[in-house]
Design a protein around this motif. Sequence first.
Motif, PDB file in Angstrom:
ATOM      1  N   LEU A 365       0.852  -1.184   0.000  1.00 39.35           N
ATOM      2  CA  LEU A 365       0.000   0.000   0.000  1.00 39.35           C
ATOM      3  C   LEU A 365       0.891   1.238   0.000  1.00 39.35           C
ATOM      4  N   VAL A 366       0.471   2.272  -0.721  1.00 41.96           N
ATOM      5  CA  VAL A 366       1.150   3.568  -0.668  1.00 41.96           C
ATOM      6  C   VAL A 366       0.212   4.534   0.046  1.00 41.96           C
ATOM      7  N   CYS A 367       0.670   5.119   1.140  1.00 46.18           N
ATOM      8  CA  CYS A 367      -0.178   6.000   1.944  1.00 46.18           C
ATOM      9  C   CYS A 367      -0.529   7.270   1.183  1.00 46.18           C
ATOM     10  N   ASN A 368      -1.805   7.675   1.283  1.00 49.88           N
ATOM     11  CA  ASN A 368      -2.205   8.976   0.737  1.00 49.88           C
ATOM     12  C   ASN A 368      -2.169  10.020   1.857  1.00 49.88           C
ATOM     13  N   ALA A 369      -2.564  11.251   1.554  1.00 47.52           N
ATOM     14  CA  ALA A 369      -2.459  12.346   2.528  1.00 47.52           C
ATOM     15  C   ALA A 369      -3.302  12.062   3.775  1.00 47.52           C
ATOM     16  N   ASP A 370      -4.515  11.525   3.578  1.00 45.72           N
ATOM     17  CA  ASP A 370      -5.387  11.212   4.719  1.00 45.72           C
ATOM     18  C   ASP A 370      -4.783  10.099   5.576  1.00 45.72           C
ATOM     19  N   ASP A 371      -4.172   9.090   4.929  1.00 47.57           N
ATOM     20  CA  ASP A 371      -3.502   8.008   5.673  1.00 47.57           C
ATOM     21  C   ASP A 371      -2.383   8.568   6.548  1.00 47.57           C
ATOM     22  N   ARG A 372      -1.599   9.474   5.973  1.00 49.85           N
ATOM     23  CA  ARG A 372      -0.456  10.032   6.728  1.00 49.85           C
ATOM     24  C   ARG A 372      -0.929  10.806   7.950  1.00 49.85           C
ATOM     25  N   LEU A 373      -2.010  11.570   7.779  1.00 52.08           N
ATOM     26  CA  LEU A 373      -2.564  12.346   8.888  1.00 52.08           C
ATOM     27  C   LEU A 373      -3.080  11.421   9.994  1.00 52.08           C
ATOM     28  N   ARG A 374      -3.894  10.456   9.611  1.00 52.21           N
ATOM     29  CA  ARG A 374      -4.472   9.549  10.619  1.00 52.21           C
ATOM     30  C   ARG A 374      -3.388   8.681  11.261  1.00 52.21           C
ATOM     31  N   ARG A 375      -2.366   8.329  10.492  1.00 50.66           N
ATOM     32  CA  ARG A 375      -1.241   7.564  11.047  1.00 50.66           C
ATOM     33  C   ARG A 375      -0.562   8.356  12.162  1.00 50.66           C
ATOM     34  N   ALA A 376      -0.357   9.646  11.934  1.00 51.34           N
ATOM     35  CA  ALA A 376       0.287  10.499  12.946  1.00 51.34           C
ATOM     36  C   ALA A 376      -0.582  10.608  14.197  1.00 51.34           C
ATOM     37  N   VAL A 377      -1.903  10.738  14.012  1.00 52.66           N
ATOM     38  CA  VAL A 377      -2.828  10.842  15.145  1.00 52.66           C
ATOM     39  C   VAL A 377      -2.807   9.554  15.973  1.00 52.66           C
ATOM     40  N   ILE A 378      -2.934   8.412  15.292  1.00 47.50           N
ATOM     41  CA  ILE A 378      -2.962   7.114  15.979  1.00 47.50           C
ATOM     42  C   ILE A 378      -1.635   6.850  16.675  1.00 47.50           C
ATOM     43  N   GLN A 379      -0.522   7.195  16.017  1.00 45.53           N
ATOM     44  CA  GLN A 379       0.808   7.004  16.606  1.00 45.53           C
ATOM     45  C   GLN A 379       0.941   7.774  17.926  1.00 45.53           C
ATOM     46  N   GLN A 380       0.487   9.028  17.939  1.00 45.28           N
ATOM     47  CA  GLN A 380       0.583   9.831  19.162  1.00 45.28           C
ATOM     48  C   GLN A 380      -0.250   9.227  20.289  1.00 45.28           C
ATOM     49  N   LEU A 381      -1.461   8.804  19.958  1.00 42.34           N
ATOM     50  CA  LEU A 381      -2.346   8.263  20.991  1.00 42.34           C
ATOM     51  C   LEU A 381      -1.821   6.945  21.555  1.00 42.34           C
ATOM     52  N   ILE A 382      -1.366   6.055  20.684  1.00 44.69           N
ATOM     53  CA  ILE A 382      -0.986   4.710  21.118  1.00 44.69           C
ATOM     54  C   ILE A 382       0.372   4.690  21.815  1.00 44.69           C
ATOM     55  N   CYS A 383       1.198   5.705  21.528  1.00 47.83           N
ATOM     56  CA  CYS A 383       2.533   5.763  22.143  1.00 47.83           C
ATOM     57  C   CYS A 383       2.576   6.672  23.377  1.00 47.83           C
ATOM     58  N   ASN A 384       1.903   7.826  23.296  1.00 46.73           N
ATOM     59  CA  ASN A 384       2.031   8.832  24.352  1.00 46.73           C
ATOM     60  C   ASN A 384       0.765   9.006  25.181  1.00 46.73           C
ATOM     61  N   PHE A 385      -0.322   8.349  24.786  1.00 49.36           N
ATOM     62  CA  PHE A 385      -1.617   8.489  25.468  1.00 49.36           C
ATOM     63  C   PHE A 385      -2.123   9.930  25.443  1.00 49.36           C
ATOM     64  N   SER A 386      -1.613  10.737  24.531  1.00 44.50           N
ATOM     65  CA  SER A 386      -2.081  12.117  24.427  1.00 44.50           C
ATOM     66  C   SER A 386      -1.853  12.623  23.009  1.00 44.50           C
ATOM     67  N   LEU A 387      -2.611  13.661  22.646  1.00 44.19           N
ATOM     68  CA  LEU A 387      -2.521  14.223  21.306  1.00 44.19           C
ATOM     69  C   LEU A 387      -2.770  15.724  21.383  1.00 44.19           C
ATOM     70  N   GLU A 388      -1.760  16.491  20.997  1.00 44.02           N
ATOM     71  CA  GLU A 388      -1.906  17.946  20.938  1.00 44.02           C
ATOM     72  C   GLU A 388      -2.362  18.314  19.531  1.00 44.02           C
ATOM     73  N   PHE A 389      -3.532  18.965  19.425  1.00 39.13           N
ATOM     74  CA  PHE A 389      -4.073  19.280  18.107  1.00 39.13           C
ATOM     75  C   PHE A 389      -3.169  20.243  17.336  1.00 39.13           C
ATOM     76  N   ALA A 390      -2.554  21.196  18.039  1.00 36.28           N
ATOM     77  CA  ALA A 390      -1.762  22.239  17.365  1.00 36.28           C
ATOM     78  C   ALA A 390      -0.621  21.622  16.558  1.00 36.28           C
ATOM     79  N   ALA A 391       0.016  20.587  17.128  1.00 40.94           N
ATOM     80  CA  ALA A 391       1.152  19.959  16.431  1.00 40.94           C
ATOM     81  C   ALA A 391       0.689  19.301  15.133  1.00 40.94           C
ATOM     82  N   ILE A 392      -0.464  18.628  15.175  1.00 41.01           N
ATOM     83  CA  ILE A 392      -1.018  17.985  13.975  1.00 41.01           C
ATOM     84  C   ILE A 392      -1.463  19.041  12.964  1.00 41.01           C
ATOM     85  N   GLU A 393      -2.092  20.104  13.454  1.00 37.63           N
ATOM     86  CA  GLU A 393      -2.565  21.178  12.565  1.00 37.63           C
ATOM     87  C   GLU A 393      -1.399  21.825  11.824  1.00 37.63           C
TER      88      GLU A 393
END
Length: 460
Positions: A365-393
């Motif tokens: 599979l080749v990730c598209n833009a939406d995949d990359r965004l959701r991957r970053a969100v899931i990675q933050q939650l599953i690793c750090n138990f927290s997600l800062e919206f500003a960093a993703i934005e």
Amino acid sequence: MLDAIRWDSDLIHRYDLAGPRYTSYPTAVQFHSQVGTFDLFHALRDSRKALRPLSLYVHVPFCANICYYCACNKVITKDRGRALPYLQRLEQEIQLIACHLDPAQKVEQLHFGGGTPTFLSHDELRQLMAHLRKHFNLLDDDSGDYGIEIDPREADWSTMGLLRELGFNRVSIGLQDLDPAVQRAVNRLQSLEETRAVIDAARTLQFRSINIDLIYGLPKQTPENFARTVEEVISLQPDRLSVFNYAHLPERFMPQRRINGNELPAPAQKLEMLERTIEQLTAAGYRYIGMDHFALPDDELAIAQEEQTLQRNFQGYTTHGHCDLIGLGVSAISQIGDLYCQNSSDLNAYQSTLAAAQLATSRGLVCNADDRLRRAVIQQLICNFSLEFAAIEQQFNIDFQGYFGALWPQLQGMASDGLIELDRERIAVLPAGRLLVRSVCMVFDAYLEQQNRQRFSRVI
């Protein structure tokens, strides 16, 4: 971190769903056959240009004995000669991949998995490592994380000495359960003494880290006998522990058909096993990293989580998520930039393709833009138990609440249930929600609705 995890039976009953383990997003279920060797070469070229560091995974599929619970890609055989033609093709693959990379790209992480990597003879292990060193830039100063999975029934002091000499400095030991009745029910007879001997050797030979795998939910397990196993394991003082939930899927994994379903513990017993295990490990000083993983406070994973640099990939939790992951061997998965690709899972197909001087890439599979965004969100939650919206934005140039507006009612429901804390700036997974972090990640999975949930294990 002192209150890193809290047991809440009501929340667990409500959110203990079947879902992915998110070693990748999108998950391997989304891989398709339109991705092939051309995509892999393209990704390797980009990796070479960027001089990104590497993580190598080498799959050795052979086992001398079958463990009935196992869902790994493996070949059961007593014939040690089966390894030779496989190693010849594996060496070909190493050569074909390496010529598309730059010798300056350092291999920060190396992992041999299986199967049973120590199924290979000492000479075969020496030859394979020599071939890897010839074609990849393996570190010689012991600074890399070079790990190997060990079956204590297949390893002794001389094997451990050889592995240390070859550059391995981490070992992962399959133990699963110490109770003889449970071991007989899953066809894995392994004494505490065998396991302790391998750990003593690893410590004497100055391996940097020892991980032990346990499984709860196996046939004939009870909360009482599993607690005794955990107690014995704590006395061995491993640096890390993986405590997996056994997923009984006999329709997908043939060896599991040999397990008597009537001997499996009831769901309430499994929950009690996990709750007691968490209490025992926490009392012994282990920290809950997430997703079945525990580590001592001075372990690299625990430190990385505190510093919010922990990452996750097909190797599990890692401090090397910034590396391009190259998978070598039958069924091995690579993650190179935005490309995921997997070799054929059929041993004969893998060997015959390489015999024709072609790589065995079969899907991906080749990730598209939406995949990359959701991957970053899931990675933050599953690793750090927290997600800062500003960093993703900032990273993806979006308005977080606008982009994920349709998910807001679900997130608000989780917040009112006490799973997460939610405001305009962040999501924080609360101590009572950390065991269920996969359920939080599932909210952001765009593919989950169209998938058959039976393919996945339950969260707990």
